[in-house]
Scaffold this active site. Structure first.
Site, PDB file in Angstrom:
ATOM      1  N   GLU A 100      27.344  41.714  49.216  1.00  0.00           N
ATOM      2  CA  GLU A 100      28.645  42.261  49.603  1.00  0.00           C
ATOM      3  C   GLU A 100      28.476  43.471  50.504  1.00  0.00           C
ATOM      4  O   GLU A 100      29.129  43.584  51.527  1.00  0.00           O
ATOM      5  CB  GLU A 100      29.455  42.634  48.353  1.00  0.00           C
TER       6      GLU A 100
ATOM      7  N   ARG B  88      36.412  49.854  37.592  1.00  0.00           N
ATOM      8  CA  ARG B  88      36.613  48.571  36.909  1.00  0.00           C
ATOM      9  C   ARG B  88      36.082  48.642  35.475  1.00  0.00           C
ATOM     10  O   ARG B  88      36.660  48.045  34.566  1.00  0.00           O
ATOM     11  CB  ARG B  88      35.963  47.418  37.685  1.00  0.00           C
TER      12      ARG B  88
ATOM     13  N   GLU C 109      34.080  35.627  38.226  1.00  0.00           N
ATOM     14  CA  GLU C 109      33.467  36.651  37.369  1.00  0.00           C
ATOM     15  C   GLU C 109      33.862  36.588  35.892  1.00  0.00           C
ATOM     16  O   GLU C 109      33.039  36.892  35.041  1.00  0.00           O
ATOM     17  CB  GLU C 109      33.835  38.049  37.909  1.00  0.00           C
TER      18      GLU C 109
END
Length: 1289
Positions: A762, A840, A1221
């Protein structure tokens, strides 16, 4: 041929056959598997690793690659077709190697048993699929269709298979490629004499007779003898060894001889391990059992010895002469007293393998001019056992390996002779002589055991800073393994023992017939056959991937004037650069230029969000692996050799490596995030009990099978075209433009597909892409670089290690009322995406449980490690792991069943999270109840309790764990996507969108979406690639949101086109799609449009703790059962049942593949994968040899995956839900099942209550947590009194 050229380099670079892939260059992943065929008396086929096979060793050998057995253009071989149609290829990078392993098996055995198939895959790894579909597809070749992998009978009627075996092309073994006749005639009249190949650094001498070999060894006493190259190949590649003369005696008849004598079986030293295994297996079947004890011990070690590709070429003589201290076979040879025949040109001598044979680390008694001719493995006159303990069952390097033999005075249980041989406890394989001598003449009983343990504990000591670490565990193992031997012998002496039960069930557990099944959602009635949404459609490029025709970045053919780049990286974790001397490198053959910070035309500052990194280090390095510069040369070999010749002088500074060091030094990045809701103090006052605890969660390497790779091609006027394996084409574009000092419109980034990404591609891919682009720009020539596995692991960072501290208040009922938790993540030397990862983690700090009063804080630790980055789950799994840790503690401290306490605290519809998001359409309770029934939880619990009451040294454990995962990028602006759709006049459709394909099937799903909206079959729609010049400003393919975002954009574009075509459909309702398209074109209607989508109503504010953080949540529940061996810490995954809410699945085959793949990755994270760093910040685990990802044998013996029915999600395209995920965390059910089993073991020693178990639950941690009389004899050294080999970062 150059002696240093491998078969893989030859295939890929000289012949342009790119189907065979490079995954690790050390024979540990199987991506480069090919089949070799050789004619001796008959044709012999075997699978090998092309990355280790020297080209010179292949004289008179036929090579079959994946391209040679079938192709999409001609026709597919059934082996290729079945793995694709069974959905066993996701990213496809490991597929050619798996195909060739299976193909080689079928060439030797057209009707294999399932056990043969499993053995054939011991040397192959896959990071995407979770292995089940591969085995499912290949089960169709096996004879006994036993219950393995088959759907159990009692399943409800909805279970539909993901593929229909009736669609497969039948397999006809008579139609295979024949052995080349010209090679056969050459082989028959072969007296080739001495073969000699000379390269620029080495000569390869292949003698054809024993005399010739002995003469050459006399002339070149320092020459390395190479048969399989499985050791020397590694030394040359990774340890920079240079061997000017290599002797290759593989074809000398005397060295390949096998003869049966009165005393045993004599093997020539060049016999391969596979051949030795086959001979011994036959002997075991034909000889009486009392003669074959040693053979069985050797076979037990061979079974878990490397992978088949290595065993097929590695020689038994090489195994002995390498003299590795952790050899699996040498302890057996030593315990059995095998005799070795040594020879030089003046004669031979026979030595016994005992403690005098190995004279030091990797040294033996052989004189330089001597060779090992043969080894005699004796018929046993004694009882022999062999043991091996390693992190992973198959294809793994031992931690401790042992072999023990005992002879009794005839007719008694009095010890006459005892040999205890250990590997992994010293610099050589050793015999525990003092202990053995102290036990002679003793009766085999409890007193002998006590004495043996205290003697062994004294004799088998280890320096606390010994290489390999795990010192307490290794010392305990020497005792535990002796105890296993003691029980085995007792059993054979036919003495009944009360405690023995359950010492052996572990071995039998291997033979439980596993089955794997999945439950899909039924496709609603009355849907048109053309509507592919909701059907298990095969991955669009699966067939190409199975034939090796799918092109990955490094498979792009070489440009005419292309150059290769190699990186120069820091060897210090924190230092000032005093000087860099590249003069030696620049003079080396093939070198064109060296690049350093001064060569960057644009800006040296870089980074995905904060520009707090450099393209090339300037004046200071802040981690080992920090990129200082690069060498560009004509070939990879030349570039890498020159890079090693660059000399950097450092002034070392004090590094910070671990989270604990960062906390002590207050080394944190800002901001420190907090989420708080309710009244913490009042909550704790209300609680009946308060407990505190902590847990450390280790990091994880992505281990995508395709390492980072970039090819940069300069065009005119500062234009640059890049082919990159990345999840973020736009980020790559902008950072390359910044480094080159040109506007973004001059840079095009193209991504066809990736061989796996998982978040690791990423943001960190730009480390390499920027450097390669700068080099191409400077030289105005195409430049390519694909990192080697060890470089990739060292440079690119992985999942953040986390340390969690918690204080939790709860009532007598188990209801949690108050929680205060702090998270510390090891961020590394730059921010990267770490702030979002921590956010997160905080958003998932309560997992699926409702807690009224809660505070979570997140600290970002600034350390001198390579910057950690995104990895599937993105902080969520770490956050939830801490939650489940305190949940287990609460249950244990109250003495209540954990599943009751979890159920009591589960969220219900309408409750709100700590960040004030109200939960609607919550399916947690449905998933939970369905998982309980499907797994037969209550019956299992009862059975586990019975099992544990009957077995002392193996214990079973059970756990059920929920997950709730928020779907959206937490950074609002990233929740947008674009698409571009062209309809051509022949009616075909070209579709482009902003997402990249890394195996997750995104392109397949997007074609399905377009197919439904346009009302045409998928075959009319094509996606070519992702590129920055078709859809601009794209978000990275991440956060599980790519189907939602890009699906919305594709839907939007296709609906626009539908509106434009509507008048022509109305005019000609009976017409075909092609008619309408032509009519519109002749009417001058625009048949191209772009689509756009943004997720509505998002935006959370940390200051006010308000706003919607997530669009919706994905839910799932998993129940797992495990069995642990309390003596060694090994564990076996017995069963897992998963119920996952994926809304209305767009493609159940792809979604189930994602659930299984994520689960297996989580299984690695929580039970297997361990990154070891030295106290100086050097990564010690840099390849599949030392870093273990789950293999075929790690799948739970029973795995059932169900997709929750009738749970449409109106917030995403066609009522689907994200799936990438969320399932990963469900593997925590295995971790907590292990913890449950350890609790049962501790109870036997009278220990109860909560205890700390860090993740991963490795064999070492499991063994050390099962306190018993053996662990008490091996207390750990005082911390601070020594420098450990590795530290917990």
């Amino acid at each position: 041929a150059d002696p240093e050229m491998t078969l893989l380099t030859y295939l890929r670079r000289k012949l342009g056959l790119t189907g065979t892939k490079l995954g690790c260059a050390e024979g540990g992943c199987g991506a480069c598997t090919v089949m070799l065929s050789r004619y001796q008396t008959h044709t012999h086929h075997y699978a090998v690793n092309a990355c280790l096979a020297p080209l010179c060793s292949l004289h008179l050998v036929a090579v079959t690659t994946v391209e040679g057995i079938g192709s999409v253009a001609r026709e597919l071989h059934p082996v290729q077709e079945r793995i694709a149609m069974a959905h066993g290829s996701q990213c496809g990078f490991c597929t050619p190697g798996i195909v060739m392993s299976m193909y080689a098996l079928l060439r030797n055995n057209p009707k294999p048993k399932m056990a043969d198939v499993e053995e054939a895959f011991h040397g192959n790894l896959c990071r995407c699929t979770g292995y089940r579909p591969i085995l499912e597809g290949y089960k169709t070749f096996t004879v006994v269709r036993n219950t393995r992998y088959l759907t159990p009978v009692n399943v409800d009627l909805f279970t539909t298979s993901l593929f229909n075996p009736a669609d497969f092309t039948p397999f006809d073994p008579t139609q295979e490629v024949i052995f080349p006749p010209e090679l056969m005639s050459l082989s028959k009249d072969q007296r080739s004499g001495l073969l000699c190949f000379r390269g620029d650094r080495a000569s390869w001498l292949q003698p054809d007779s024993l005399d010739e070999f002995l003469r050459l060894k006399w002339e070149h006493p320092d020459a390395r003898v190479v048969v399989g190259n499985t050791e020397v190949g590694i030394e040359v590649k990774f340890k920079n060894m240079v061997y000017p003369v290599i002797l290759a005696p593989a074809f000398i008849p005397e060295l390949n001889n096998v003869s049966h004598t009165a005393d045993g079986v004599v093997f020539g030293a060049a016999c391969t391990l596979s051949h030795m295994g086959a001979v011994l297996k036959k002997a075991v079947e034909t000889l009486p059992p009392h003669q074959t004890e040693v053979f069985l011990a050797v076979l037990e070690q061979l079974r878990w010895f490397a992978g088949l590709q290595i065993r097929n070429v590695a020689a038994v003589g090489g195994n002995i002469m390498t003299a590795s201290p952790i050899s699996d076979l040498n302890p057996v040879f030593m315990a059995a007293g095998c005799r070795l025949t040594l020879m030089d040109k003046d004669g031979s001598r026979v030595v016994q393998m005992d403690d005098g044979f190995f004279t030091g680390y990797r040294k033996t008694v052989l004189r330089p001019q001597e060779i090992l001719l043969s080894i005699e493995i004796p018929y046993s006159k004694k009882l022999v056992s062999a043991f091996k303990q390693s992190p992973r069952r198959e294809d793994d390097i031992s931690i401790v390996t042992a072999a023990m033999s005992v002879t009794f005075t005839p007719g008694t249980d009095v010890v006459e002779d005892l040999r205890l041989s250990y590997g992994g406890m010293a610099a050589t394989t050793v015999l525990a002589k003092k202990t053995a001598n102290g036990l002679l003449g003793r009766h085999w009983g409890e007193e002998l055991l006590q004495e043996a343990c205290s003697l062994l504990a004294k004799e088998m000591t280890l320096d606390p800073s010994a290489p390999g670490g795990m010192v307490t565990y290794r010392r305990t193992l020497t005792l535990s393994l002796f105890y296993k031997f003691y029980l085995t012998v007792l059993q054979k002496l036919r003495l009944q023992v009360s405690e023995h039960s359950g010492c052996f069930s572990y071995r039998e557990a291997e033979n439980i017939p596993p089955y794997l099944s999945c439950h899909l959602q039924a496709v609603p009635e009355g849907r048109s056959q053309d509507d592919s949404v909701g059907r298990p459609m095969m991955h669009l490029s699966a067939l190409k991937q199975a034939t090796g025709e799918a092109v990955y970045c490094d498979d792009v053919p070489l440009y005419e004037n292309e150059l290769y780049l190699a990186l120069i990286t820091s060897s210090k974790a924190h230092a000032n650069i005093l000087s860099v001397d590249a003069s030696a490198a620049e003079k080396m053959p093939g070198v064109v230029t060296c690049l350093f910070a001064d060569d960057i035309p644009g800006c040296n500052a870089t980074g995905p969000i904060e520009h707090d990194e450099t393209v090339l280090a300037h004046r200071q390095v802040t981690c080992v692996g920090h990129i200082i510069g690069a060498v560009v040369a004509d070939t990879q070999l030349h570039a890498q050799r020159a890079a090693k010749a660059v000399r950097v002088q450092y002034e070392e500074l004090q590094p910070i490596i671990t989270i604990q060091e960062a906390i002590a030094a207050k080394s944190f990045y800002q901001p420190i995030r907090t989420i708080q809701k309710g009244d913490l103090e009042a909550g704790f006052k209300q609680a009946d009990h308060i407990l505190e605890g902590e847990i450390h969660i280790g990091g994880q390497e992505h281990f995508y099978l395709e390492t980072n790779v970039t090819l940069a091609v300069p065009r005119e006027e500062g234009e640059m075209e890049l082919f990159v394996s990345t999840q973020s084409a736009s980020k790559t574009q902008s950072l390359v433009a910044k480094a080159l000092g040109v506007p973004a419109n001059r840079v095009v980034v193209r991504v066809k597909r990736m061989g796996g990404g998982f978040g690791g591609k990423e943001s960190r891919t730009t480390l390499l892409s920027t450097v390669v682009a700068v080099a191409a720009n400077k030289l105005k020539r195409p430049v390519r670089c694909m990192l080697d596995r060890d470089e990739d692991m060292m440079i690119t960072g992985g999942r953040h290690p986390f340390y969690g501290k918690y204080k939790v208040g709860f009532l007598n009922s188990g209801k949690v009322v108050s929680l205060d938790v702090s998270y510390y993540s090891n961020v590394g030397n730059s921010m990267d995406l770490s702030a979002s990862v921590m956010e997160r983690a905080l958003f998932h700090m309560e997992n699926s449980y409702s807690v009224a009063n809660v505070r979570g804080r997140g600290f970002l630790c600034r350390t001198n490690l390579p910057s950690n980055t995104a990895f599937r789950g993105f902080g969520g799994p770490q956050g939830m792991m801490v939650t489940e840790s305190w949940m287990t503690d609460v249950a244990q401290s109250l003495g209540r069943p954990a599943e009751q306490v979890r159920r009591l605290n589960l969220y219900v519809e309408g409750e709100s999270t700590p960040y004030n998001q109200v939960l609607d359409q919550i399916t947690l309770d449905r998933c939970w109840d369905e998982c309980l029934t499907r797994s037969g939880y209550q019956e299992r619990r009862a059975a586990v309790d019975v099992y544990n009451s009957q077995n002392r040294w193996t214990k079973r454990g059970l756990a059920i764990v929920p997950t709730k995962f928020g779907i959206s990028f937490t950074v609002v602006f990233l929740n947008q996507a674009g698409a571009l759709v062209h309809i051509y006049t022949d009616g075909s459709v070209l579709l482009t969108h902003g997402g990249t394909e890394m195996g997750q099937g995104l392109h397949t799903k997007m074609v399905q979406v377009a197919s439904r909206v346009l009302g045409i079959p998928c075959s009319k729609i094509h996606i070519s690639e992702t590129s920055t010049n078709t859809v601009p400003n794209t978000s990275p393919t991440a956060a599980s949101a790519s189907s939602d975002l890009n699906g919305g954009a594709v839907q939007n574009a296709c609906e626009t086109l539908n509106q434009r075509l509507q008048p022509y459909k109305t005019k000609n309702p009976k017409g075909s799609w092609e008619d309408w398209v032509r009519a519109a074109y002749f009417d001058r209607v625009n048949l191209s449009t772009n689509g756009f989508y943004k997720t509505p109503n998002l935006g959370y504010d940390f200051e006010t703790n308000s706003g919607r953080a997530f669009n919706y949540f994905s839910y799932g529940v998993a129940c797992s059962e495990v069995e642990i061996d309390c003596l060694t810490g090994a564990h076996k995954n017995l069963s897992t049942t998963i119920v996952m809410d994926v809304g209305n699945s767009l493609n159940p085959a792809i979604d189930i593949g994602q659930v299984e793949g994520a689960f297996m990755q989580g299984l690695g994270l929580f039970t297997l994968e361990e990154l070891h760093y030295s106290p100086q910040g050097v990564l010690l685990t840099r390849g599949p040899g030392s870093y273990k990802i789950p293999a075929f044998g790690d799948i739970p013996a029973q795995l059932t995956v169900s997709l929750l029915r009738d749970a449409p999600n109106q917030k995403a395209v066609f009522a689907s839900k994200a799936v990438g995920e969320p399932p990963l965390f469900l593997a925590a059910s295995v971790f907590y099942a292990i913890k449950d089993a350890i609790s049962a073991s501790r109870a036997e020693s009278g220990i109860s209550g909560p205890f700390r178990l860090d993740s991963p639950a490795s064999a070492e941690r499991i063994r050390n947590a099962c306190s018993d009389r053996f662990t008490k004899l091996c207390p750990p050294a005082e911390p601070g009194s020594f420098t450990p080999w590795s530290v917990q970062v």
